[in-house]
Design an enzyme around this catalytic site. Structure first.
Site, PDB file in Angstrom:
ATOM      1  N   ASP A 155       7.221   0.544   0.174  1.00 51.49           N
ATOM      2  CA  ASP A 155       5.916   0.172  -0.389  1.00 51.49           C
ATOM      3  C   ASP A 155       6.004  -1.147  -1.156  1.00 51.49           C
ATOM      4  O   ASP A 155       4.980  -1.757  -1.466  1.00 51.49           O
ATOM      5  CB  ASP A 155       5.447   1.273  -1.367  1.00 51.49           C
ATOM      6  CG  ASP A 155       4.398   2.184  -0.761  1.00 51.49           C
ATOM      7  OD1 ASP A 155       3.713   1.753   0.186  1.00 51.49           O
ATOM      8  OD2 ASP A 155       4.262   3.328  -1.241  1.00 51.49           O
TER       9      ASP A 155
ATOM     10  N   GLN B 142       3.230   9.203  -1.933  1.00 49.53           N
ATOM     11  CA  GLN B 142       1.800   8.869  -1.873  1.00 49.53           C
ATOM     12  C   GLN B 142       1.210   8.877  -3.292  1.00 49.53           C
ATOM     13  O   GLN B 142       1.324   9.855  -4.009  1.00 49.53           O
ATOM     14  CB  GLN B 142       1.072   9.884  -0.975  1.00 49.53           C
ATOM     15  CG  GLN B 142      -0.400   9.576  -0.776  1.00 49.53           C
ATOM     16  CD  GLN B 142      -0.627   8.235  -0.073  1.00 49.53           C
ATOM     17  OE1 GLN B 142      -0.009   7.932   0.936  1.00 49.53           O
ATOM     18  NE2 GLN B 142      -1.510   7.407  -0.634  1.00 49.53           N
TER      19      GLN B 142
ATOM     20  N   LYS C 244      -0.134   7.861   8.169  1.00 49.85           N
ATOM     21  CA  LYS C 244       1.200   7.242   8.149  1.00 49.85           C
ATOM     22  C   LYS C 244       2.125   7.985   9.117  1.00 49.85           C
ATOM     23  O   LYS C 244       2.893   7.369   9.854  1.00 49.85           O
ATOM     24  CB  LYS C 244       1.761   7.246   6.719  1.00 49.85           C
ATOM     25  CG  LYS C 244       1.048   6.199   5.857  1.00 49.85           C
ATOM     26  CD  LYS C 244       1.291   6.336   4.371  1.00 49.85           C
ATOM     27  CE  LYS C 244       0.344   5.366   3.633  1.00 49.85           C
ATOM     28  NZ  LYS C 244       0.405   5.496   2.179  1.00 49.85           N
TER      29      LYS C 244
END
Ligand code: NAP
Length: 284
Positions: A121, A98, A54
């Site tokens: 997200d 994460q 990422k």
């Protein structure tokens, strides 16, 4: 093989290049660039790889990335404090924690602590609700990437029978809402579905996300169907990755198919980057 491959590597690279061009324009005109804060708690090797990828994507596009690598023993309170600080920082557009977080931290509390307008997200209940009601909001990256794969391969969705295998919050359920939004007729199947092969055989577009290697054989697939394989499984003997679909068999009868690796996988990060740009535009 008669099916045409849907090349996720190529399509994700196109999306990242489009974002890179837009970011270069911002930079050239002296504006601030999108900023993503990435938080990793603990040292799970797979999570470390995801986080690294990422950050690399941010670097490639020209976004600023802020990295917070926290000790495994970080308390929930400490993590929520950091999220609160980033929520209040006007220079931060997106916040990503994460997953999975260590067991002593409540995943839902973390998701709900992120401000919905920084939830790149697309996991926050506000964004999930917006997806259901058709309002603009952040959409979970993997299903959003699948819509891009279909559209950029010129596959018509309107009026098509779509069967989704799997009903997780991050893939199956948002996929259902997105396919409905695109005017498909949608069926969602799961571990309790009866005669699942027969149900799948109705599909013009079959999307599989269960995490069971080669579960979908040719007996599940109608001739000429479009097959999207979300699964990522590692073969214990060869160490190679494979999907939830038996690629060798199904590619003989499908019209289009995504490979594993190189299909859905690369789209997730591309859509995360896309969501970051959307967040930036909301904040400017
Ligand atoms: P998950 O949360 O474990 O959910 C699995 C779903 O599959 C559940 O809804 C389960 O049904 C269903 N299922 C399990 N066994 C089944 C069976 N025998 N028949 C029918 N349905 C069955 O999984 P997930 O997070 O959605 O991930 C699924 C796969 O996609 C994994 O391999 C994951 O690694 C991969 N994935 C890839 C990406 C990417 O490419 N970027 C992103 C996310 C996930 P119940 O609800 O009835 O238990």
């Amino acid at each position: 093989m008669s099916a045409q491959l849907i090349d996720g590597k190529l399509i994700s690279a196109q999306i990242k290049d489009e974002l890179k061009a837009k970011t270069e324009e911002l930079f050239a005109s002296g504006k601030r660039v999108p900023t993503l804060a990435v938080i990793l708690v603990g040292s799970d090797p797979a999570s470390q790889v995801y986080v690294r990828n990422k950050k690399k994507a941010c670097e490639y596009i020209g976004y600023k990335s802020l990295s917070y690598e926290l000790d495994e023993k970080t308390t929930q309170e400490e993590l929520l404090e950091l999220i609160d600080k980033l929520n209040k920082d006007p220079e931060v557009d997106g916040i990503l924690v994460q997953m999975p977080v260590p067991k002593h931290i409540d995943e839902n509390a973390v998701i709900e602590a992120i401000s919905p307008d920084k939830d790149v997200d697309g996991f926050h209940p506000v964004n999930v609700g917006k997806l259901c009601t058709g309002e603009k909001g952040f959409v979970s990256c993997t299903p959003a990437g699948i819509i891009q794969l279909l559209k950029r391969s010129n596959i018509d969705i309107t009026g098509k029978e779509c069967v989704i295998v799997g009903r997780s919050n991050i893939v199956g359920k948002p996929m259902m809402m997105l396919m409905l939004r695109e005017n498909a007729t949608v069926t969602v199947t799961h571990s309790k579905t009866k005669d699942i092969a027969e149900v799948c055989k109705r599909a013009d577009i079959l999307i599989v996300a269960i995490g069971k290697a080669k579960f979908v054989t040719k007996d599940f697939v109608k001739d000429g169907a479009v097959v999207i394989d979300v699964g990522i499984n590692r073969n214990a003997e060869t160490g190679k990755l494979c999907g939830d679909v038996d690629f060798e068999e199904v590619s003989q009868i499908a019209s289009y198919i995504t490979p594993v690796p190189g299909g859905v996988g690369p789209m997730t990060i591309a859509m995360l980057m896309y969501n970051c740009f959307e967040a930036y535009e909301m904040h400017c």
